[in-house]
Write an enzyme that holds these catalytic residues in place. Structure first.
Site, PDB file in Angstrom:
ATOM      1  N   HIS A  33       0.840  -1.194   0.000  1.00 25.02           N
ATOM      2  CA  HIS A  33       0.000   0.000   0.000  1.00 25.02           C
ATOM      3  C   HIS A  33       0.878   1.249   0.000  1.00 25.02           C
ATOM      4  CE1 HIS A  33       0.764   0.608   4.272  1.00 25.02           C
ATOM      5  NE2 HIS A  33       0.176  -0.531   4.609  1.00 25.02           N
ATOM      6  N   HIS A  36       3.904   1.677   2.368  1.00 26.41           N
ATOM      7  CA  HIS A  36       5.137   1.004   1.971  1.00 26.41           C
ATOM      8  C   HIS A  36       5.876   1.841   0.930  1.00 26.41           C
ATOM      9  CE1 HIS A  36       2.494  -2.648   2.988  1.00 26.41           C
ATOM     10  NE2 HIS A  36       3.348  -2.501   3.982  1.00 26.41           N
ATOM     11  N   CYS A 142      -1.048  -8.858  19.900  1.00 25.48           N
ATOM     12  CA  CYS A 142      -1.661  -8.322  18.682  1.00 25.48           C
ATOM     13  C   CYS A 142      -0.975  -8.966  17.490  1.00 25.48           C
ATOM     14  CB  CYS A 142      -1.507  -6.799  18.617  1.00 25.48           C
ATOM     15  SG  CYS A 142      -2.067  -6.099  17.033  1.00 25.48           S
ATOM     16  N   CYS A 145       0.566  -6.417  14.923  1.00 25.74           N
ATOM     17  CA  CYS A 145       1.892  -5.882  15.272  1.00 25.74           C
ATOM     18  C   CYS A 145       2.918  -6.981  15.485  1.00 25.74           C
ATOM     19  CB  CYS A 145       1.814  -5.063  16.559  1.00 25.74           C
ATOM     20  SG  CYS A 145       0.854  -3.561  16.446  1.00 25.74           S
ATOM     21  N   CYS A 160      -5.350  -2.528  20.487  1.00 28.10           N
ATOM     22  CA  CYS A 160      -3.992  -2.149  20.105  1.00 28.10           C
ATOM     23  C   CYS A 160      -3.994  -0.739  19.529  1.00 28.10           C
ATOM     24  CB  CYS A 160      -3.478  -3.153  19.062  1.00 28.10           C
ATOM     25  SG  CYS A 160      -2.061  -2.585  18.126  1.00 28.10           S
ATOM     26  N   HIS A 163      -3.766  -1.214  15.574  1.00 27.70           N
ATOM     27  CA  HIS A 163      -4.723  -2.016  14.817  1.00 27.70           C
ATOM     28  C   HIS A 163      -6.055  -2.060  15.564  1.00 27.70           C
ATOM     29  CE1 HIS A 163      -0.749  -3.427  13.458  1.00 27.70           C
ATOM     30  NE2 HIS A 163      -1.347  -3.575  12.293  1.00 27.70           N
ATOM     31  N   LYS A 323      -5.065   5.443   9.326  1.00 27.45           N
ATOM     32  CA  LYS A 323      -3.810   4.858   8.865  1.00 27.45           C
ATOM     33  C   LYS A 323      -4.092   3.873   7.740  1.00 27.45           C
ATOM     34  CE  LYS A 323      -0.228   1.599  10.269  1.00 27.45           C
ATOM     35  NZ  LYS A 323       0.156   0.590  11.266  1.00 27.45           N
ATOM     36  N   LYS A 326      -4.227  -2.823   5.212  1.00 23.30           N
ATOM     37  CA  LYS A 326      -5.027  -3.791   4.445  1.00 23.30           C
ATOM     38  C   LYS A 326      -6.217  -4.264   5.268  1.00 23.30           C
ATOM     39  CE  LYS A 326      -1.211  -6.181   3.983  1.00 23.30           C
ATOM     40  NZ  LYS A 326      -0.174  -5.195   4.308  1.00 23.30           N
TER      41      LYS A 326
END
Length: 531
Positions: A33, A36, A142, A145, A160, A163, A323, A326
């Site tokens: 994404h 990256h 998590c 992570c 988390c 996430h 953020k 995916k």
């Protein structure tokens, strides 16, 4: 800068310092994404800039294949893990041509033959240092992570901070690393500046984390939990090496750390770029700062290996205020953006819009506006005007540039003369906005110079027989071409494709020294408007 010493003990000429720069390696549980792409482009800019300044440079990236989330994604897709991972590794490898990256190396942790021997070697050396022990553990984990969290590290709803899903409670018996015994050494490395965490706000966060006290952390997982996917713990095949340990070592395994001594080339790479290297630089996202600025330092301290010299930490690109992820459905595929708008536009948006601190909201409207305003209109307009003027008044031949200080245009001379130092200083802090701002100052000053000097009016005076006007016109045209050429060079780390087209149009005095006059090419749009 390092200095070589001759056998007699006298100093030889200084050598150019080496520059080894790496990205973090992403999980391959889905498509790449925009986040990256941001890190890859930021790191590529640093690598290209170092090469531009004549520094020996190595740029490493790759993929983190042994994460439990990769295993979970493969299971959900009904696929064999190795096949699933290999397919997605190729998606990340394909970012190199799409984003015009200049990577020197790409390491896939599951298939690269350099990796596992290095992981095992580092593990054994930490074991020899007495930094491992085995115990039972219960905690909140998590999977996103690949990290255990204490309750006070979670948000008010117990989730988390990175996430959305609630962490799962896990009870395991694992190998632990004695992180706590390295607290003082880690703090000293950061406080002394031996390891620079940049920007300063991120450094302060790391120091606060150290001040709160470090707890030993789990560095293995039961092999049954991941169906044996991962690197087995040396001497204990019931466990696999924890994914973060596995992933962090890629920075040295790619250089041959732990390789067979019969492979001297690999050992030479490790000596050149890490053990004997000058700068060892990591570029990472803020969510993994503790792993790089605390855990990674501890592993290296345990075995007496050199530490990274700089850790640049960036914040996130967001979409719709969230953020990019995916799992959250907010991913933006960079290859699709490049297909629609080109690599130059995306790379320029990263360089101009993303600050050192603070998350940045992405929209295609902002990408198009930034490209059209600054590349198409700003740079493109300047180069087009300059080439048109040189062809109209000097048949495409660049006049010799006068070097009399009294005739220097102050603002343009200052912008051109200061740009290299300004870009160097900005990129030492990975501040792409400040670096590109220095290049933009040349463009703005040159456009104002054209408007102020009015070369078309000088040409009219020249045709009327005014000799001084001809000299002034030569000076104006020569200085404009020089400014454009400097812009093309300094833009090359940021928009390498467009910069190459600029250099082709603008030519160079060196190219024409043996072949005849210094000529410029025909003006054509290098950055066509997108909107």
């Amino acid at each position: 800068m390092t200095t070589e010493t001759t056998p007699t003990g006298t100093s030889a000429q200084p050598t150019v310092p080496t520059f080894y720069v790496t990205t973090a390696i992403p999980y391959v549980n889905g498509d790449p994404h925009l986040g990256h792409a941001l890190e890859l482009v930021q790191t590529d800019v640093l690598a290209r800039h170092a090469r531009l300044r004549g520094r020996p440079t190595r740029f490493l990236t790759g993929t983190d294949d042994h994460a439990l989330k990769n295993v979970s994604a493969a299971r959900a897709a009904g696929r064999e893990v190795g096949e699933f991972v290999a397919e997605h590794v190729e998606d990340f490898r394909a970012l190199r041509p799409a984003l015009s990256l200049s990577t020197d190396d790409f390491l896939s942790t599951s298939t690269d033959p350099r990796h596992r021997p290095g992981v095992e070697a580092l593990w054994r050396r930490c074991a020899d240092a007495g930094d491992f022990y085995r115990r039972s553990y219960e905690g909140l984990y998590c999977t996103g992570c690949e990290q255990f969290y204490s309750p006070d590290e979670l948000d008010a709803s117990g989730r988390c901070p990175e996430h959305l899903p609630l962490p799962e409670r896990v009870v395991e018996e694992n190998w632990f690393f004695r992180l706590s015994r390295h607290t003082d050494a880690i703090r000293d490395a950061i406080v002394s500046g031996r390891v620079r965490v940049n920007p300063a706000a991120k450094r302060n966060e790391v120091l606060a984390f150290l001040d709160a006290g470090l707890e030993d952390f789990s560095v293995s997982r039961p092999a049954t939990r991941s169906d044996g996917w991962g690197v087995p713990v040396p001497g204990d095949p019931s466990q696999v090496v924890y994914v973060w340990w596995d992933a962090l070592t890629n920075y040295v395994t790619a250089l041959g750390y732990g390789a067979d001594p019969a492979a001297p080339a690999a050992a030479d790479d490790y000596r050149t770029w890490w053990a004997g290297g000058d700068e060892r630089v990591h570029v990472i996202g803020k969510g993994i700062t503790r792993f790089h600025a605390v855990y990674w330092l501890a592993l290296l301290l345990s075995v007496g290996e050199p530490l990274p010299t700089t850790i640049h930490v960036h914040d996130y690109v967001t979409a719709g205020g969230a953020k990019l992820a995916k799992s959250a459905g907010t991913a933006v595929h960079p290859v699709g953006l490049v297909d629609a708008y080109g690599a130059d536009a995306l790379r320029w948006w990263f360089a101009r819009e993303v600050p050192l601190l603070g998350d940045t909201e992405f929209t295609t409207e902002r990408l198009v506006a930034r490209h059209d305003d600054e590349l198409a209109h700003g740079v493109g307009n300047l180069v087009n005007r300059t080439l048109t003027l040189v062809h109209r008044f000097r048949d495409g031949v660049v006049p010799a540039l006068p070097r009399t200080p009294a005739t220097d245009p102050d603002e343009l001379s200052a912008a051109v003369g200061q740009v290299e130092a300004a870009v160097d200083a900005a990129l030492a802090d990975a501040d792409l906005r400040a670096a590109t701002g220095a290049v933009r100052r040349i463009v703005d000053a040159a456009n104002r110079y054209v408007d102020a000097e009015k070369p078309w009016a000088l040409a009219a005076r020249e045709r009327a027989g005014e000799a001084s006007a001809a000299v002034l016109l030569d000076q104006v045209l020569a200085r404009l071409v020089e400014a454009c050429r400097v812009v093309a060079v300094e833009l090359s780390p940021f928009v390498p494709d467009g910069a190459a087209r600029l250099r082709e149009q603008l030519g160079s005095p060196q190219r024409h020294q043996a072949a005849g006059p210094d000529r410029v090419g025909t003006p054509e749009p290098v950055f066509p408007r997108l909107g």
